[in-house]
Scaffold this motif. Structure first.
Motif, PDB file in Angstrom:
ATOM      1  N   ARG A  58       0.828  -1.204   0.000  1.00 28.11           N
ATOM      2  CA  ARG A  58       0.000   0.000   0.000  1.00 28.11           C
ATOM      3  C   ARG A  58       0.863   1.255   0.000  1.00 28.11           C
ATOM      4  NH1 ARG A  58      -4.904   1.374   4.270  1.00 28.11           N
ATOM      5  NH2 ARG A  58      -5.418   3.437   3.430  1.00 28.11           N
ATOM      6  N   HIS A  59       1.902   1.271   0.799  1.00 31.75           N
ATOM      7  CA  HIS A  59       2.764   2.452   0.862  1.00 31.75           C
ATOM      8  C   HIS A  59       3.540   2.638  -0.440  1.00 31.75           C
ATOM      9  CE1 HIS A  59       1.426   2.628   4.844  1.00 31.75           C
ATOM     10  NE2 HIS A  59       2.348   1.905   5.432  1.00 31.75           N
ATOM     11  N   ALA A  60       3.938   1.525  -1.050  1.00 32.52           N
ATOM     12  CA  ALA A  60       4.639   1.616  -2.336  1.00 32.52           C
ATOM     13  C   ALA A  60       3.716   2.189  -3.407  1.00 32.52           C
ATOM     14  CB  ALA A  60       5.147   0.242  -2.759  1.00 32.52           C
ATOM     15  N   MET A  61       2.446   1.809  -3.365  1.00 36.53           N
ATOM     16  CA  MET A  61       1.485   2.351  -4.334  1.00 36.53           C
ATOM     17  C   MET A  61       1.269   3.846  -4.110  1.00 36.53           C
ATOM     18  SD  MET A  61      -1.380  -0.687  -4.568  1.00 36.53           S
ATOM     19  CE  MET A  61      -2.419   0.318  -5.648  1.00 36.53           C
ATOM     20  N   THR A  62       1.311   4.268  -2.856  1.00 35.54           N
ATOM     21  CA  THR A  62       1.194   5.698  -2.565  1.00 35.54           C
ATOM     22  C   THR A  62       2.336   6.475  -3.199  1.00 35.54           C
ATOM     23  OG1 THR A  62       0.043   5.294  -0.471  1.00 35.54           O
ATOM     24  CG2 THR A  62       1.140   7.429  -0.722  1.00 35.54           C
ATOM     25  N   VAL A  63       3.556   5.960  -3.035  1.00 33.99           N
ATOM     26  CA  VAL A  63       4.723   6.613  -3.635  1.00 33.99           C
ATOM     27  C   VAL A  63       4.603   6.622  -5.157  1.00 33.99           C
ATOM     28  CG1 VAL A  63       7.220   6.527  -3.917  1.00 33.99           C
ATOM     29  CG2 VAL A  63       6.204   6.019  -1.686  1.00 33.99           C
ATOM     30  N   ALA A  64       4.242   5.457  -5.732  1.00 32.53           N
ATOM     31  CA  ALA A  64       4.141   5.360  -7.192  1.00 32.53           C
ATOM     32  C   ALA A  64       3.063   6.311  -7.729  1.00 32.53           C
ATOM     33  CB  ALA A  64       3.817   3.924  -7.583  1.00 32.53           C
ATOM     34  N   PHE A  65       1.933   6.400  -7.032  1.00 32.42           N
ATOM     35  CA  PHE A  65       0.861   7.296  -7.472  1.00 32.42           C
ATOM     36  C   PHE A  65       1.334   8.740  -7.479  1.00 32.42           C
ATOM     37  CE2 PHE A  65      -2.699  10.110  -6.435  1.00 32.42           C
ATOM     38  CZ  PHE A  65      -3.558   9.824  -7.494  1.00 32.42           C
ATOM     39  N   ASN A  66       2.046   9.130  -6.438  1.00 35.87           N
ATOM     40  CA  ASN A  66       2.553  10.504  -6.381  1.00 35.87           C
ATOM     41  C   ASN A  66       3.568  10.769  -7.483  1.00 35.87           C
ATOM     42  OD1 ASN A  66       1.712  12.291  -3.897  1.00 35.87           O
ATOM     43  ND2 ASN A  66       1.798  10.201  -3.132  1.00 35.87           N
ATOM     44  N   LEU A  67       4.440   9.821  -7.755  1.00 38.54           N
ATOM     45  CA  LEU A  67       5.439  10.010  -8.808  1.00 38.54           C
ATOM     46  C   LEU A  67       4.774  10.187 -10.166  1.00 38.54           C
ATOM     47  CD1 LEU A  67       8.180   7.393  -7.799  1.00 38.54           C
ATOM     48  CD2 LEU A  67       8.171   9.858  -7.381  1.00 38.54           C
ATOM     49  N   VAL A  68       3.816   9.312 -10.472  1.00 40.45           N
ATOM     50  CA  VAL A  68       3.133   9.389 -11.768  1.00 40.45           C
ATOM     51  C   VAL A  68       2.313  10.668 -11.880  1.00 40.45           C
ATOM     52  CG1 VAL A  68       1.379   8.305 -13.227  1.00 40.45           C
ATOM     53  CG2 VAL A  68       3.087   6.885 -12.066  1.00 40.45           C
ATOM     54  N   THR A  69       1.577  10.982 -10.812  1.00 43.71           N
ATOM     55  CA  THR A  69       0.702  12.159 -10.839  1.00 43.71           C
ATOM     56  C   THR A  69       1.498  13.445 -11.001  1.00 43.71           C
ATOM     57  OG1 THR A  69      -0.929  11.037  -9.444  1.00 43.71           O
ATOM     58  CG2 THR A  69      -1.056  13.447  -9.589  1.00 43.71           C
ATOM     59  N   PHE A  70       2.530  13.620 -10.187  1.00 46.34           N
ATOM     60  CA  PHE A  70       3.296  14.862 -10.257  1.00 46.34           C
ATOM     61  C   PHE A  70       4.134  14.942 -11.524  1.00 46.34           C
ATOM     62  CE2 PHE A  70       2.152  15.447  -5.829  1.00 46.34           C
ATOM     63  CZ  PHE A  70       2.036  16.826  -5.753  1.00 46.34           C
ATOM     64  N   THR A  71       4.526  13.805 -12.080  1.00 47.57           N
ATOM     65  CA  THR A  71       5.220  13.846 -13.368  1.00 47.57           C
ATOM     66  C   THR A  71       4.269  14.335 -14.460  1.00 47.57           C
ATOM     67  OG1 THR A  71       6.743  12.068 -12.737  1.00 47.57           O
ATOM     68  CG2 THR A  71       6.454  12.498 -15.087  1.00 47.57           C
ATOM     69  N   GLY A  72       3.037  13.824 -14.442  1.00 50.16           N
ATOM     70  CA  GLY A  72       2.043  14.304 -15.403  1.00 50.16           C
ATOM     71  C   GLY A  72       1.739  15.778 -15.225  1.00 50.16           C
ATOM     72  N   TYR A  73       1.561  16.196 -13.982  1.00 49.61           N
ATOM     73  CA  TYR A  73       1.339  17.619 -13.717  1.00 49.61           C
ATOM     74  C   TYR A  73       2.543  18.445 -14.181  1.00 49.61           C
ATOM     75  CZ  TYR A  73      -2.707  16.608 -10.718  1.00 49.61           C
ATOM     76  OH  TYR A  73      -3.931  16.219 -10.219  1.00 49.61           O
ATOM     77  N   GLY A  74       3.738  17.919 -13.953  1.00 51.07           N
ATOM     78  CA  GLY A  74       4.949  18.640 -14.342  1.00 51.07           C
ATOM     79  C   GLY A  74       5.033  18.863 -15.843  1.00 51.07           C
ATOM     80  N   LEU A  75       4.648  17.848 -16.617  1.00 51.57           N
ATOM     81  CA  LEU A  75       4.667  17.981 -18.082  1.00 51.57           C
ATOM     82  C   LEU A  75       3.701  19.078 -18.532  1.00 51.57           C
ATOM     83  CD1 LEU A  75       4.760  14.207 -19.038  1.00 51.57           C
ATOM     84  CD2 LEU A  75       6.557  15.882 -19.511  1.00 51.57           C
ATOM     85  N   ILE A  76       2.501  19.077 -17.962  1.00 51.92           N
ATOM     86  CA  ILE A  76       1.517  20.091 -18.337  1.00 51.92           C
ATOM     87  C   ILE A  76       1.967  21.476 -17.877  1.00 51.92           C
ATOM     88  CG2 ILE A  76      -0.862  20.874 -17.990  1.00 51.92           C
ATOM     89  CD1 ILE A  76      -1.623  17.911 -17.615  1.00 51.92           C
ATOM     90  N   LEU A  77       2.434  21.546 -16.623  1.00 51.39           N
ATOM     91  CA  LEU A  77       2.816  22.841 -16.067  1.00 51.39           C
ATOM     92  C   LEU A  77       3.986  23.456 -16.821  1.00 51.39           C
ATOM     93  CD1 LEU A  77       2.120  24.778 -13.728  1.00 51.39           C
ATOM     94  CD2 LEU A  77       3.876  23.637 -12.374  1.00 51.39           C
ATOM     95  N   LEU A  78       5.016  22.665 -17.097  1.00 51.77           N
ATOM     96  CA  LEU A  78       6.183  23.202 -17.789  1.00 51.77           C
ATOM     97  C   LEU A  78       5.848  23.588 -19.222  1.00 51.77           C
ATOM     98  CD1 LEU A  78       9.110  23.994 -17.684  1.00 51.77           C
ATOM     99  CD2 LEU A  78       9.750  21.627 -18.194  1.00 51.77           C
ATOM    100  N   ALA A  79       4.984  22.823 -19.872  1.00 50.22           N
ATOM    101  CA  ALA A  79       4.567  23.182 -21.232  1.00 50.22           C
ATOM    102  C   ALA A  79       3.866  24.545 -21.235  1.00 50.22           C
ATOM    103  CB  ALA A  79       3.648  22.107 -21.791  1.00 50.22           C
ATOM    104  N   LEU A  80       3.015  24.786 -20.249  1.00 53.83           N
ATOM    105  CA  LEU A  80       2.351  26.082 -20.149  1.00 53.83           C
ATOM    106  C   LEU A  80       3.340  27.194 -19.813  1.00 53.83           C
ATOM    107  CD1 LEU A  80      -0.864  25.018 -18.174  1.00 53.83           C
ATOM    108  CD2 LEU A  80      -0.709  25.625 -20.600  1.00 53.83           C
ATOM    109  N   MET A  81       4.297  26.895 -18.950  1.00 52.75           N
ATOM    110  CA  MET A  81       5.311  27.880 -18.595  1.00 52.75           C
ATOM    111  C   MET A  81       6.146  28.270 -19.814  1.00 52.75           C
ATOM    112  SD  MET A  81       6.348  26.027 -15.004  1.00 52.75           S
ATOM    113  CE  MET A  81       7.750  27.054 -14.549  1.00 52.75           C
ATOM    114  N   LEU A  82       6.485  27.287 -20.640  1.00 53.32           N
ATOM    115  CA  LEU A  82       7.294  27.571 -21.830  1.00 53.32           C
ATOM    116  C   LEU A  82       6.481  28.331 -22.877  1.00 53.32           C
ATOM    117  CD1 LEU A  82       9.290  24.244 -22.202  1.00 53.32           C
ATOM    118  CD2 LEU A  82      10.064  26.429 -21.281  1.00 53.32           C
TER     119      LEU A  82
END
Length: 227
Positions: free
Chosen positions: A67-91
């Protein structure tokens, strides 16, 4: 440019995701586990048989590695996706003449937090396990609509001029005037104090994660292009 965008967003998403996961383990998950005790009946909020309420206190994280590993994995995937969108908008904004620095990245991160976390939470706050709620589909539609119009409203507020910028106010307010789907009455299993504490902790951790994400996206991008 595409290579730097991808690498910067992924690195920022991984680091921000780890930060968010660590904060969740320390602040949010113990409260979540306590809510699950009320959901299962192991703890009782309102006793009807004359017995006293269960003692307050969050349980330990325990040894549920999966369960804890899934929490970490979910955060990594989610924030990576957010990062792609956010940086694209910033650029995109950067190409239009707006500065892109780690300091402005923080502002972008705060805007992302407002659009994706805070604005939807006004109508649909984070819920503890076992909390009764309206049907999923209408809530998801309201949630998605709120994110979109809030993001557009913030963009108009930041980059619009004159009357166009003023449109941001009714646009951001519109989903809340319409109202999120809710049940006709309130009833729950966990104490309202615990639910309120869970909402506060969840939003606080989200704020930290988004702020870190905005800063790191801009920082990794500038470092990659200065190299």
């Amino acid at each position: 440019m595409t290579k730097n965008l991808l690498s910067s967003a992924v690195l920022a998403g991984v680091v921000a995701g780890l930060i968010a996961a660590l904060l969740q383990f320390y602040f949010v998950i113990p409260t979540l586990l306590e809510g699950e005790l009320y959901e299962s009946g192991a703890r009782v909020h309102f006793a009807t048989d004359g017995s006293t309420q269960s003692d307050k206190g969050a349980p330990s994280l325990g040894g549920d590695f999966t369960r804890h590993a899934m929490t970490v994995a979910f955060n990594l995937v989610t924030f990576t996706g957010y990062g792609l969108i956010l940086l694209a908008l910033m650029l995109f904004a950067h190409e239009k003449g707006h500065a892109l620095t780690p300091r402005t990245g923080i502002l972008w991160g705060l805007a992302g937090f407002v659009a994706v976390q805070l604005a939807p939470a006004i109508g649909l706050p984070p819920e503890l396990p076992g909390t009764p709620a309206a049907e999923v589909a209408p809530r998801q539609m309201w949630w998605a609509l709120t994110i979109i119009v809030t993001a557009v409203g913030l963009a108009l507020m930041a980059f619009g001029r004159g009357p166009i910028a003023l449109l941001s106010i009714p646009l951001i307010a519109a989903p809340h005037i319409i109202g999120a789907p809710h049940l006709d009455t309130y009833f729950g299993i966990a104490p309202p104090e615990l639910s309120a504490h869970f909402v506060t902790l969840s939003l606080g951790v989200a704020l930290a994660g988004w702020t870190a994400l905005g800063f790191l996206c801009a920082w990794f991008w500038t470092k990659a292009n200065d190299a």
